[in-house]
Design an enzyme around this catalytic site. Structure first.
Site, short mmCIF file in Angstrom:
data_model
loop_
_atom_site.label_atom_id
_atom_site.label_comp_id
_atom_site.label_asym_id
_atom_site.label_seq_id
_atom_site.Cartn_x
_atom_site.Cartn_y
_atom_site.Cartn_z
N SER A 263 0.82 -1.21 0.00
CA SER A 263 0.00 0.00 0.00
C SER A 263 0.85 1.27 0.00
O SER A 263 1.61 1.52 -0.93
CB SER A 263 -0.95 -0.04 1.19
OG SER A 263 -1.91 0.99 1.13
N ASP B 124 -2.53 6.38 -3.45
CA ASP B 124 -1.40 5.75 -2.78
C ASP B 124 -0.84 4.66 -3.68
O ASP B 124 -1.29 4.48 -4.82
CB ASP B 124 -1.80 5.21 -1.41
CG ASP B 124 -2.81 4.07 -1.48
OD1 ASP B 124 -3.46 3.92 -2.52
OD2 ASP B 124 -2.94 3.33 -0.49
N ASP C 153 -1.02 1.48 -4.02
CA ASP C 153 -1.83 0.41 -4.62
C ASP C 153 -3.20 0.89 -5.07
O ASP C 153 -4.02 0.09 -5.52
CB ASP C 153 -1.97 -0.77 -3.66
CG ASP C 153 -2.88 -0.50 -2.47
OD1 ASP C 153 -2.96 0.67 -2.05
OD2 ASP C 153 -3.48 -1.44 -1.95
N ASP D 295 -5.91 2.17 -3.59
CA ASP D 295 -7.20 2.06 -2.88
C ASP D 295 -7.51 3.30 -2.04
O ASP D 295 -8.59 3.42 -1.48
CB ASP D 295 -7.28 0.79 -2.04
CG ASP D 295 -6.22 0.71 -0.95
OD1 ASP D 295 -5.36 1.61 -0.86
OD2 ASP D 295 -6.24 -0.28 -0.19
#
Length: 449
Positions: free
Chosen positions: A102, A241, A243, A245
């Site tokens: 993340s 961010d 990743d 999400d």
């Protein structure tokens, strides 16, 4: 159930340090494959990743473990976490695997699993996978080994899905937008989505090299986006961010628009159009001002524990559709099964276009209140929960809650990652919430001796 490896958002840590090692990922893929094959017979799993250099290694290890368990694998390559959730659903796969840490730096990595419905795996399934890790790794007969394929049009499929989440009549022509992709998984997705919808875009953080993910860019470092928006005279900026999400936004004047602001904009718009279908789920850290604004609109509001999986749990339990966190995890459950940065940003942009208003004008009805967080570090061996349950601390909290009345709130919670108790006080602007937070933190420290 006590789990050894799985946290609230999968398994995460430093690459090369257990359990974030190649041999563990091989065994983890095998263990998951065994659990899936036992439940579903011949199973199929999708694997996607962000742009970290270690993703190549872990992708190969997971693929080998799944194949050894007799599970077929479809490789997506670099893909935002919500894109993997979406494709897991549409391909009717038995599960999806995300290789990502993340918003963490490149030296970290992790694993997240999605169910066939595109939601986080149930605790019971995670427990079964952990139990299987204790078994010796065996390989199925050669004629039952899993096969692997690469899905070449994965990005295109997800791009079309993202565009489909706003009305077809809405386009972004006339908007100048700066996109910050955090050198992460959205770098080849988000630019196409926003360009194809008609926006004029410029890019920040869209040149990943395996080592620069989240480095002074992205939703956890909004200063870069803010500077670009102001310098270029853009209408707004959007930051994801690593990743994809999470999402944060910046208005034309450089003001940061966080997850609470985004929740307000979407909730207000849907409520006015009679399409909210229930209430809104926030977290323990959601700003008190948002709760008051929703209450003034007559919209039910509920707080969940910090973590997007807990937000989703409460949405499902209540039959509601909208929830999220201040950090920018926003769940629009009517269109997506998990937090989706691109989809959430598009909901806000569609509101701007339909209303013909700027972000600043749309947020005029939200009065954010000051929120102060003080961390109290615990000495080794301290029991955070016992300390918080002590009569002295409970009395101090009750006294401060009485002092705040209905104009603020107090929150004490142990950190999930560090030996800390987080003391948070928030309230209307005329209150000295900083002084109150420090007083309460001092009381906690005094109980530590």
């Amino acid at each position: 159930m006590t789990k050894r490896y799985f946290g609230t958002d999968g398994i995460r840590g430093t690459v090369g340090e257990p359990p974030i090692t190649a041999d563990f990922m091989l065994k983890l893929g095998w263990a998951m494959g065994r659990v899936l094959a036992r439940d579903n017979g011949r199973a199929r799993v999708l694997i996607g990743k962000d742009t970290r250099i270690s993703g190549y290694m872990f992708e190969s290890a997971l693929e080998a473990g799944l194949s050894a368990a007799g599970v077929d694998v479809a490789l997506l390559g670099p893909m935002p976490t919500p894109g993997i959730a979406y494709l897991t659903r549409t391909f009717r796969a038995d599960a999806g695997i995300v290789i990502s840490a993340s918003h963490n730096p490149f030296a970290d990595n992790g694993i997240k699993f999605f169910s066939t419905e595109g939601t986080k795996l149930a605790d019971e399934i995670e427990g079964r996978i952990e139990a299987m890790l204790d078994e010796p790794l065996t390989t199925v007969a050669a004629d039952r080994l899993g096969k692997a394929v690469r899905i070449d049009d994965a990005a295109g499929r997800y791009i079309e899905f993202c565009k489909s989440t706003i009305p077809h009549r809405v386009n972004l022509q006339g908007l100048k937008i700066v996109l910050d992709c955090a050198h992460g998984a959205t770098y080849h997705i988000a630019p196409s989505v926003f360009r194809e919808l008609g926006a004029e875009i410029s890019l920040v953080g869209a040149s990943p090299d395996g080592l620069n993910i989240n480095r002074e860019v992205g939703s956890t470092f909004p200063a870069t986006l803010r500077a670009a928006v102001i310098q270029q005279g853009a209408d707004l900026g959007v930051a994801f961010d690593g990743d994809g999400d999470r999402v944060l936004m910046v208005d034309a004047d450089g003001r940061e628009i966080d997850g609470d602001d985004i929740l307000y904009l979407i909730a207000k718009d849907r409520h006015q159009r009679g399409q909210l279908n229930g209430g809104v789920v926030g977290t323990l850290m959601t700003n008190f001002g948002l709760a008051m604004a929703l209450e003034a609109m007559g919209v039910p509001f509920e707080r969940a524990k910090v973590g997007d999986r807990y937000v989703v749990e409460r949405l499902v339990a209540n039959g509601w559709q909208l929830g999220g966190e201040s950090s920018g995890h926003i769940v629009c459950a009517d269109v997506q099964s998990t937090g989706d940065g691109i989809v959430s940003a598009l909901q806000v942009l569609a509101i701007m276009v339909c209303e013909g208003k700027s972000l600043q004008a749309l947020l005029a009805g939200l009065e954010r209140v000051p929120q102060v967080l003080v961390n109290v570090r615990l000495p080794p061996g301290s029991d955070a929960k016992a300390l918080m349950a002590s009569s002295a601390v409970k009395d101090a909290v009750a006294a401060m809650e009485s002092e705040l009345g209905d104009e603020g709130r107090v929150l004490l919670r142990p950190s999930g990652t560090e030996p800390l108790i987080r003391v948070m006080v928030e309230g209307r602007a005329h209150l000295d919430v900083e002084g109150m937070a420090r007083r309460l933190a001092a009381e906690v420290e005094q109980q530590l001796g």
